[in-house]
Design an enzyme around this catalytic site. Structure first.
Site, PDB file in Angstrom:
ATOM      1  N   HIS A 133      31.764  40.907  38.225  1.00  0.00           N
ATOM      2  CA  HIS A 133      31.676  42.368  38.189  1.00  0.00           C
ATOM      3  C   HIS A 133      31.360  42.828  36.765  1.00  0.00           C
ATOM      4  CE1 HIS A 133      36.040  41.760  37.204  1.00  0.00           C
ATOM      5  NE2 HIS A 133      35.731  42.656  36.283  1.00  0.00           N
TER       6      HIS A 133
HETATM    7  P1  TYD Z   1      40.226  40.776  40.647  1.00  0.00           P
HETATM    8  O1  TYD Z   1      39.462  42.004  40.257  1.00  0.00           O
HETATM    9  O2  TYD Z   1      39.803  40.074  41.885  1.00  0.00           O
HETATM   10  O3  TYD Z   1      40.230  39.738  39.427  1.00  0.00           O
HETATM   11  P2  TYD Z   1      38.993  38.985  38.715  1.00  0.00           P
HETATM   12  O4  TYD Z   1      38.158  40.056  38.093  1.00  0.00           O
HETATM   13  O5  TYD Z   1      39.651  38.108  37.705  1.00  0.00           O
HETATM   14  O6  TYD Z   1      38.227  38.197  39.707  1.00  0.00           O
HETATM   15  O7  TYD Z   1      41.774  41.158  40.722  1.00  0.00           O
HETATM   16  C1  TYD Z   1      42.694  40.438  41.497  1.00  0.00           C
HETATM   17  C2  TYD Z   1      43.723  41.390  42.090  1.00  0.00           C
HETATM   18  O8  TYD Z   1      44.545  41.959  41.065  1.00  0.00           O
HETATM   19  C3  TYD Z   1      43.102  42.543  42.845  1.00  0.00           C
HETATM   20  O9  TYD Z   1      43.896  42.748  44.012  1.00  0.00           O
HETATM   21  C4  TYD Z   1      43.264  43.730  41.928  1.00  0.00           C
HETATM   22  C5  TYD Z   1      44.511  43.377  41.125  1.00  0.00           C
HETATM   23  N1  TYD Z   1      44.494  43.916  39.759  1.00  0.00           N
HETATM   24  C6  TYD Z   1      45.400  44.887  39.401  1.00  0.00           C
HETATM   25  O10 TYD Z   1      46.203  45.376  40.220  1.00  0.00           O
HETATM   26  N2  TYD Z   1      45.421  45.348  38.118  1.00  0.00           N
HETATM   27  C7  TYD Z   1      44.575  44.863  37.184  1.00  0.00           C
HETATM   28  O11 TYD Z   1      44.630  45.303  36.018  1.00  0.00           O
HETATM   29  C8  TYD Z   1      43.622  43.851  37.559  1.00  0.00           C
HETATM   30  C9  TYD Z   1      42.648  43.279  36.562  1.00  0.00           C
HETATM   31  C10 TYD Z   1      43.619  43.403  38.863  1.00  0.00           C
END
Ligand code: TYD
Length: 133
Positions: free
Chosen positions: A49
């Protein structure tokens, strides 16, 4: 593209090492959120992303991982394997994280609170967004 790398000052002595990071001094924004990624399973790739506004500092404080950054025109990857090194990931940069060692702890300092609306999760939409001018 040129990844902006930071070598943080280490306050080492005969007891060991300590790194201190101060906002707007050791990196160019104020911190609203800190999160860390750990216990990452073998072969996992994360991220995929970009953000419209968010800036982040990434530090692999234990173990190692690789980060691929893509500004829509060029890509560059970097190995993070030191608690005293960080990279800046600005807005409008597509990122992927991979090759996590089993003991990797990736610390992220973020300039904004978590906001799903700031995410661009579709690569074609990301290319449209960065090439909109
Ligand atoms: P995700 O966006 O999939 O992580 P990455 O970018 O590392 O692949 O995030 C994983 C989960 O954590 C998703 O359910 C959203 C949650 N999350 C939060 O609640 N707060 C945050 O600050 C972040 C980064 C993720």
């Amino acid at each position: 593209m040129k990844i902006e790398k930071y070598q943080f000052q280490q306050h080492g002595d005969d007891r060991g090492q300590l790194v201190a990071l101060e906002e707007n001094k050791d990196f160019p924004f104020s911190v609203k959120r800190v999160y860390y990624i750990y216990d990452t399973k073998e072969g996992v790739h994360r991220g995929f992303h970009a953000h419209q506004h968010l800036q982040q500092i990434l530090v692999c404080v234990h173990g190692s991982c690789k980060i691929l950054l893509d500004n829509g025109k060029e890509k560059e990857s970097v190995l993070l394997n030191s608690p005293s090194e960080g990279i800046l990931v600005g807005n409008n940069i597509w990122r992927e994280m991979y090759d996590f060692s089993p003991d990797a702890v990736l610390l992220v300092l973020a300039s904004e609170f978590y906001n799903e609306e700031d995410y661009i999760r579709d690569y074609d939409k990301f290319l449209e967004f960065v090439n909109r001018e």
